[in-house]
Design an enzyme around this catalytic site. Sequence first.
Site, short mmCIF file in Angstrom:
data_model
loop_
_atom_site.label_atom_id
_atom_site.label_comp_id
_atom_site.label_asym_id
_atom_site.label_seq_id
_atom_site.Cartn_x
_atom_site.Cartn_y
_atom_site.Cartn_z
CD GLU B 189 -1.89 -2.29 1.49
OE1 GLU B 189 -0.78 -2.58 1.98
OE2 GLU B 189 -2.79 -3.14 1.32
CG HIS B 258 -9.60 -6.69 8.66
ND1 HIS B 258 -8.52 -7.10 9.38
CD2 HIS B 258 -9.32 -6.98 7.36
CE1 HIS B 258 -7.63 -7.65 8.56
NE2 HIS B 258 -8.08 -7.57 7.33
#
Lengths: 332, 455
Positions: B189, B258
């Site tokens: 990322e 998450h």
Amino acid sequence: MATKKTRKTNLSKDDLMPLYRRMLLIRRFEEKAGQLYGMGLIGGFCHLYIGQEAVVVGLEAVAEEGDKRVTSYRDHGHMLACGMDANGVMAELTGRSGGYSKGKGGSMHMFSKEKHFYGGHGIVGAQVPIGAGLAFSDKYKGNTNVTFTYFGDGAANQGQVYETFNMAALWDLPVIFVIENNQYAMGTSQQRSTSSAEIYERGQAFGIPGEAVDGMDVLAVKAAGQTAVNHCRSGQGPYILEIKTYRYRGHSMSDPAKYRTREEVQKVREEKDAIQHVRDLLLTGKHCTEDDLKLVDKEIKAIVNQSAEFAKESPEPAPDELWTDIYANLEA
Amino acid sequence: MAVDILMPALSPTMEEGTLAKWLVAEGDTIKSGDILAEIETDKATMEFEAVDEGIIGKLLVAEGTASVSVNSPIAILLEDGEEVPTIQAKTTVKDPIIAPNKQATELVSALDAPPNESLVDQNLPEGTKFKTQTVREAIREAMSEEMRLDEAVYLIGEEVAEYEGAYKISQGMLDEFGSKRVIDTPITEHGFTGIAVGAAFGGLKPVVEFMTFNFAMQAMDQIINSAAKTLYMSGGQMGAPIVFRGPNGAAARVGAQHSQDYAAWYSHIPGLKVVQPYSAADAKGLLKSAIRDPNPVIFLENEILYGQSFEVPDLADYTVPLGKARVWCEGNDITLVSFGIGMKYTLEAAEQLAEMGVSVEVVDLRSLRPLDTQTVINSVKKTNRCVTIEEGYPVCSIGNYVSSVLMQQAFDYLDAPVINCTGKDVPMPYAANLEKLALVTTEDVMAAAKSVLYR
């Protein structure tokens, strides 16, 4: 550091003089910046490029129109070398409206769309994926431009550098990774911070070719730069140049430099100085006389003094500049 | 002993699915690992394997049956020589999920107010037709339309191309646009975000998909320090026309790392624009505007909303301006301010309040930066009461900011303190009951509404 200097005798004055002038401009400019910092005219962080001039001047000598460059916060030299105006750079250092970023960027954050200079980046290593992204844009558009992505031996330990190596190799991006190895990441020597002696060899893990270059020899830098540029421009993907250089001044203006001896610095200055090297070549090759060089010194000094005057005289940005340039407007 | 084979859950958010195809017939002998059936979730068609061995005694659900609830029996497995039990287990086939826009329509009619679309979308041409579309389809259509219009727009992220999107947002896009413009990245990322920001400086218009915004934390420096600040630092010379999009907030049972709503985080940053749509129409219209915008835009989606259907204007080029709230329904007694998945709880509460005879005005912020404070202020000047609803944490929330704006600009109009309903101030727990407690609930909204109404 490699010590062998290229001593080519077939070089002409036209080969040497532009390199000399440009390196000298950077050095005199930086000396002046240091002076203005001491006078309180320049604030914040200010990282001088003195000692490393041959790196950027050697590489700019092989750049073509449309090629891009991005670097770290030690960026004044890069801007002068790619043709940005000394007045605009110095006025940015003093935080004035005549600066390249209207005084809103400062020493570490300067840009020129016109000269394809994409900063001036204050976060160590963050310019590396950005440089690969600029190269990505050229490849996407189908042109043959390359991007010079400069970073230091310190930044070479940031994870995003290797994330970028991986993608640059995977996608054959036309990016030249220029590691300006000045041996100290702020106050930490390469030996104390970096597991490998030759940083460019890390590219091998990604299949990226590279080489070490004597960064105190502008002709060696130029020659290596040409190899790198040919590689990238012909679509063969990225290339790494680890340019072994040395900064004479502290990391920033507030660095007491206790991590190395005065003698170490003095020895490099006396024995390996890049500007002195070209000066010697000009004189021994009988390309010019001491008087000719004095004249060059004088011209450079005038440019630098003029930039300092401009940077002092240029008004501070208007208060309402605080609120501009936060968002771009949609073009109609 | 006969065993029921149950409809499996094939993703964290799956509640039901379609039994697309049986690959076994009654009387077949099967062993563990045999493929029994193909099951369609809202994301993909997946094969369903046998766990036990035995003989297929009875197929309880016919091929092609949609909306089969997770855990309902779909077949009976017998041991050798066993008969099919006479009383068969009953299969539950749930009603299709009521689309939230339907709830809204009911709510609006209950309040006898004009249909919500007319309130904001006054620019829709007369006679505009609507089509029913999921949020997922709307996002895909927005990207595809913009990519057809502008060669500089491309999609980059993990699994966006050959896998067709971890959440199937980019399904079919590789086929249409090719690998030059729909680009799979390694799991990296920080790196690919920086590369995309550099490409934006270089004149392209990347759409960066984060598999979830939780992973964008790895790329935070490039989003904030590089994308958001460069226009300012360069004195207006260069900025990053780029969209960062992906699911944000809690999905279902995926735990603390998450499940986080980043709305307030990004909204803090000058130089970024932030949108968080609820409906498919807004997802489509706002994403098209975000891609055209010359600034970095954070586009926060929600996994639970991906499969939900809404009415979307069936226009060749439907856009929604950034920075404008949508008044979902008009009312006079209380203003409920929300955005994104928070709208789900808000609209449920609004319906309950309407049944109590309360006239509710619901404002869907849609854009969080710039935030349409004027619409909220105007509403509160009329209703004099306000509750904000969001999924994120309570400290430094969007609701906190809305409250402070109201205190400064509508103080004299307030008949009660503004209450912020938020997610609880805890990392998201995994246990189903605790997760439910951690999220903002309709009950929370009802309690807050009653409190400001002094009822």
